[in-house]
Design an enzyme around this catalytic site. Structure first.
Site, PDB file in Angstrom:
ATOM      1  N   TYR A  68       0.481  -1.250  -0.118  1.00 21.51           N
ATOM      2  CA  TYR A  68       0.238   0.227  -0.041  1.00 21.51           C
ATOM      3  C   TYR A  68       0.562   0.684   0.134  1.00 21.51           C
ATOM      4  CZ  TYR A  68      -3.722  -3.489   1.126  1.00 21.51           C
ATOM      5  OH  TYR A  68      -4.817  -4.276   0.844  1.00 21.51           O
ATOM      6  N   ASN A  89     -12.711  -0.437  -5.969  1.00 24.41           N
ATOM      7  CA  ASN A  89     -12.330  -1.080  -7.016  1.00 24.41           C
ATOM      8  C   ASN A  89     -13.775  -1.652  -7.517  1.00 24.41           C
ATOM      9  OD1 ASN A  89     -11.755  -2.795  -9.283  1.00 24.41           O
ATOM     10  ND2 ASN A  89     -10.335  -4.072  -7.977  1.00 24.41           N
ATOM     11  N   CYS A  97      -6.328  -5.908  -7.107  1.00 25.13           N
ATOM     12  CA  CYS A  97      -6.270  -5.601  -6.146  1.00 25.13           C
ATOM     13  C   CYS A  97      -5.593  -6.358  -4.697  1.00 25.13           C
ATOM     14  CB  CYS A  97      -7.628  -4.772  -5.114  1.00 25.13           C
ATOM     15  SG  CYS A  97      -9.303  -5.688  -5.486  1.00 25.13           S
ATOM     16  N   HIS A  98      -5.858  -7.510  -5.033  1.00 22.19           N
ATOM     17  CA  HIS A  98      -5.167  -8.931  -4.968  1.00 22.19           C
ATOM     18  C   HIS A  98      -3.171  -8.811  -4.611  1.00 22.19           C
ATOM     19  CE1 HIS A  98      -5.593 -10.630  -8.177  1.00 22.19           C
ATOM     20  NE2 HIS A  98      -4.311 -11.021  -8.159  1.00 22.19           N
ATOM     21  N   GLU A 123      -0.703 -17.509  -8.880  1.00 23.74           N
ATOM     22  CA  GLU A 123      -0.290 -15.957  -9.489  1.00 23.74           C
ATOM     23  C   GLU A 123       1.809 -16.806  -9.295  1.00 23.74           C
ATOM     24  OE1 GLU A 123      -0.735 -11.840  -9.339  1.00 23.74           O
ATOM     25  OE2 GLU A 123      -2.957 -12.852 -10.143  1.00 23.74           O
TER      26      GLU A 123
END
Length: 131
Positions: A68, A89, A97-98, A123
């Site tokens: 952040y 979002n 946003c993850h 990912e």
């Protein structure tokens, strides 16, 4: 519009995506199966600061994260403002946003921290605070 992802149901604002629901669902399925790492969908970003944060989110490649604070610094803002924008979002996963995390923990996610962890693991991203 509801989407299915990793045995969870998420709501996304399909009016912010210039594609039919079948295309959106197909790309989500391809993402979940590992065939896709990026979405090929035209997004109508929100106005103002939240839109700027959304654009920063899509610039984070799959398999990577930003804190952040890093996003806040890049946007000349505050970490809490970035977190609030992430919470607004309207198209999570598609606008990832993850991929925005705390310095030493995952920290908040509207879909729950278990889903955030699962998305990041899927990912291949490092999870803060975990070996």
């Amino acid at each position: 519009m509801e989407i299915q992802l990793f045995d969870t149901t998420r709501d996304i604002d399909a009016s912010r995506i210039d594609a039919d629901p079948a295309t959106v669902r197909e790309q989500i399925r391809e993402y979940e199966s590992g065939e896709r790492t990026e979405f090929d969908l035209e997004v109508d970003y929100l106005e103002g600061f939240t839109g700027r944060v959304m654009r920063a989110m899509v610039d984070i490649p799959a398999g990577e994260t930003r804190t952040y604070g890093e996003v806040a610094t890049a946007l000349e803002s505050a970490s809490i403002a970035v977190g609030q924008a992430c919470g607004r979002n309207p198209i999570p996963v598609i606008v990832p946003c993850h991929r925005i995390v705390g310095v030493d923990s995952l920290t908040g996610y509207a879909g729950g921290l278990d889903l955030k962890r699962r998305l990041l693991e899927h990912e291949g991203a490092a999870i803060p605070g975990e070996p």
